[in-house]
Motif scaffolding. Structure first.
Motif, short mmCIF file in Angstrom:
data_model
loop_
_atom_site.label_atom_id
_atom_site.label_comp_id
_atom_site.label_asym_id
_atom_site.label_seq_id
_atom_site.Cartn_x
_atom_site.Cartn_y
_atom_site.Cartn_z
N ASP A 108 7.94 7.40 -4.76
CA ASP A 108 8.43 6.38 -3.60
C ASP A 108 7.99 5.90 -3.08
N THR A 109 7.24 4.42 -1.90
CA THR A 109 6.36 4.00 -1.52
C THR A 109 6.45 2.99 -0.33
N VAL A 110 6.08 3.79 0.66
CA VAL A 110 6.27 2.67 2.18
C VAL A 110 5.52 2.22 2.06
N VAL A 111 4.60 0.68 2.79
CA VAL A 111 3.54 0.41 2.59
C VAL A 111 3.86 -0.86 4.42
N TYR A 112 2.87 -0.18 5.25
CA TYR A 112 2.94 -0.65 5.94
C TYR A 112 1.78 -1.65 6.44
N TYR A 113 2.28 -3.13 6.35
CA TYR A 113 1.40 -4.03 5.91
C TYR A 113 0.85 -5.25 7.03
N ASN A 114 0.61 -5.24 7.26
CA ASN A 114 -0.24 -6.85 8.80
C ASN A 114 -0.17 -8.23 7.98
N PRO A 115 0.32 -8.85 8.02
CA PRO A 115 -0.33 -10.23 6.85
C PRO A 115 -0.81 -10.84 7.58
N ASN A 116 -1.08 -10.71 8.91
CA ASN A 116 -2.15 -11.47 9.82
C ASN A 116 -1.80 -12.77 10.04
N GLN A 152 3.12 -0.96 -13.68
CA GLN A 152 2.46 -1.31 -14.40
C GLN A 152 1.36 -0.46 -14.69
N ASP A 153 0.91 0.28 -12.80
CA ASP A 153 -0.39 1.26 -13.36
C ASP A 153 0.08 2.59 -13.55
N VAL A 154 1.58 3.15 -12.67
CA VAL A 154 1.37 4.64 -12.22
C VAL A 154 2.87 4.91 -12.56
N GLY A 155 3.75 4.07 -13.34
CA GLY A 155 5.37 4.52 -13.94
C GLY A 155 5.57 4.33 -13.21
N PRO A 156 7.84 4.64 -13.16
CA PRO A 156 8.56 3.74 -12.25
C PRO A 156 8.16 4.22 -10.75
N SER A 157 8.19 3.37 -10.07
CA SER A 157 8.01 3.30 -8.32
C SER A 157 9.51 2.49 -7.61
N ALA A 158 8.79 2.26 -6.25
CA ALA A 158 9.81 2.21 -5.71
C ALA A 158 9.08 1.14 -4.51
N VAL A 159 9.24 0.41 -3.50
CA VAL A 159 8.43 0.05 -2.70
C VAL A 159 9.04 -0.84 -2.09
N MET A 160 8.74 -0.71 -0.64
CA MET A 160 9.23 -0.68 0.86
C MET A 160 8.56 -0.94 1.81
N ILE A 161 8.13 -2.33 2.35
CA ILE A 161 6.97 -2.98 2.98
C ILE A 161 7.24 -2.94 4.42
N VAL A 162 6.70 -2.70 5.28
CA VAL A 162 7.14 -2.73 6.61
C VAL A 162 6.09 -3.45 7.64
N VAL A 163 6.19 -4.08 8.08
CA VAL A 163 5.25 -5.28 8.90
C VAL A 163 5.45 -4.09 10.24
N SER A 164 3.91 -4.31 9.88
CA SER A 164 2.94 -2.84 11.11
C SER A 164 2.01 -3.34 11.11
N ASN A 165 1.55 -3.17 12.46
CA ASN A 165 -0.48 -2.78 12.60
C ASN A 165 -0.64 -1.76 12.97
N LYS A 166 0.13 -0.78 13.17
CA LYS A 166 -0.16 0.84 13.31
C LYS A 166 -0.05 1.56 12.27
N GLY A 167 1.51 1.37 11.80
CA GLY A 167 1.26 2.60 10.03
C GLY A 167 2.22 3.12 10.93
N ARG A 168 1.80 4.76 10.33
CA ARG A 168 3.32 5.03 10.99
C ARG A 168 2.84 5.72 11.91
N ASP A 169 1.79 6.26 12.67
CA ASP A 169 1.66 6.41 13.47
C ASP A 169 2.21 5.53 15.46
N GLU A 200 -3.39 -12.41 -0.55
CA GLU A 200 -3.27 -11.78 0.17
C GLU A 200 -3.84 -12.06 1.62
N SER A 201 -3.15 -12.73 2.17
CA SER A 201 -4.44 -12.64 3.68
C SER A 201 -4.73 -11.90 4.98
N GLY A 202 -3.69 -10.62 4.46
CA GLY A 202 -2.84 -9.47 5.21
C GLY A 202 -3.78 -8.18 5.06
#
Length: 315
Positions: free
Chosen positions: A269-277, A298-315, A252-254
């Motif tokens: 449980d993982t929230v990913v703050y992602y800027n797709p650019n 595959q890498d770490v075991g049972p997981s759940a992911v949610m993507i938040v489109v953002s350019n600042k993250g948690r801040d 991806e380009s983001g």
């Protein structure tokens, strides 16, 4: 042709975990009854406390078997974030119940020592039942620890319940051996500096055992509370998640701006703050979410992911 390997592996792991927890249930019931009988035959409060630890283990195993059947389930109308938190609840309340028993044991031991110091009599401890109980129960605990550790490894080292039971079995074995050795050493205290404490050795052993147990149970309680409170996952988990996410989004380009990772039982449980650019559609985000989740499983075991489109993250 559909690949059923993952499903077969999951079913095999669930069956293995269920057998191990079922074994724990009946073994703890047997050891709890053995502790009660041995305490009655020997007049030992230490053996009674040890047996009560096992009875709590039996009750915990009953709930653990139910949780093992649902902890892997995903979100639904009743549990919008899935059922993984049940595992953290199990660890927390199991530890809390044992801490309560520890407090009871300490208070009873202090009362026993106080009565003796104030001139009261103490019952003589009969050592033959102590010796038989110590050998049988310690051997059973070490065997249970081996069974649970083996099952934990075979299921991918991801079941907090199996890991907790393996550790608890080792602690139970050590506590039982320590209690038995302390009581059996009482006759050898005559003529030594320890002779004055020989009459209350049973109460002293209860104090020592409960103090040792408190360290283990409080650690498990604190870990469970941290998960329920939403504390960050361990640095090792966060690093593994970061590498997995980078692999999943390498084409991806983001940019991944930030992540928020918490462990709930066996699931991350993982929230990913992602800027797709670039301009993206909902389908684009869904596809990336799917790739990230698949890579994490595959890498770490049972997981759940949610993507938040953002350019600042948690801040």
């Amino acid at each position: 042709m559909p690949d059923d390997t993952a499903g077969d592996t999951h079913e095999s792991n669930m069956a293995l975990e269920k057998r191990a927890m079922n074994l724990t249930r009946w073994a703890n019931l047997g050891m709890g009854l053995a502790g009660a009988i041995a305490a009655l035959l020997s007049n030992s409060q230490a053996l009674l406390i040890d047996g009560l630890f096992s009875l709590i283990g039996y009750i915990s195993a009953v709930f653990a078997m139910r949780i093992s059947q649902t902890a892997h389930l995903g979100p639904d109308r009743l549990r919008p974030f899935g059922y993984a938190a049940d595992e953290a609840l199990y660890a927390t309340f199991r530890s809390l119940a044992l801490i309560g028993l520890v407090v009871f044991g300490i208070s009873q031991a202090i009362l026993g020592i106080t009565d003796y110091v104030l001139g009261g009599d103490v019952e003589t401890i009969r050592l033959a039942p102590v010796a038989v109980y110590t050998v049988i129960v310690a051997a059973a605990c070490f065997w249970l620890a081996f069974v649970h550790h083996h099952a934990w490894k075979r299921t991918g080292r991801r079941s907090d319940m199996l890991k907790l039971e393996a550790q608890a079995s080792v602690y139970d074995a050590v506590i039982t051996v320590f209690a038995g050795a302390g009581l059996l050493s009482t006759p050898y205290m005559k003529g030594t500096l320890l002779e004055p404490v020989a009459p209350v050795m049973d109460s002293i052993m209860v104090l020592i055992l409960c103090s040792i147990a408190t360290l283990s149970y409080f650690r498990a309680f604190r870990k469970g509370m941290a998960q329920l409170a939403g504390a960050p996952a361990s640095p090792a988990d966060q690093l593994a998640v970061w590498h997995a996410l980078r692999r999943a989004s390498s084409e991806e380009s983001g940019d991944i701006i930030d992540t928020a990772v918490v462990r709930i039982g066996r699931k991350l449980d993982t929230v990913v703050y992602y800027n797709p650019n670039r301009s993206v559609t909902a389908d684009d985000v869904d596809q990336l979410t799917h790739r990230m989740a698949k890579q994490l499983v595959q890498d770490v075991g049972p997981s759940a992911v949610m993507i938040v489109v953002s350019n600042k993250g948690r801040d």
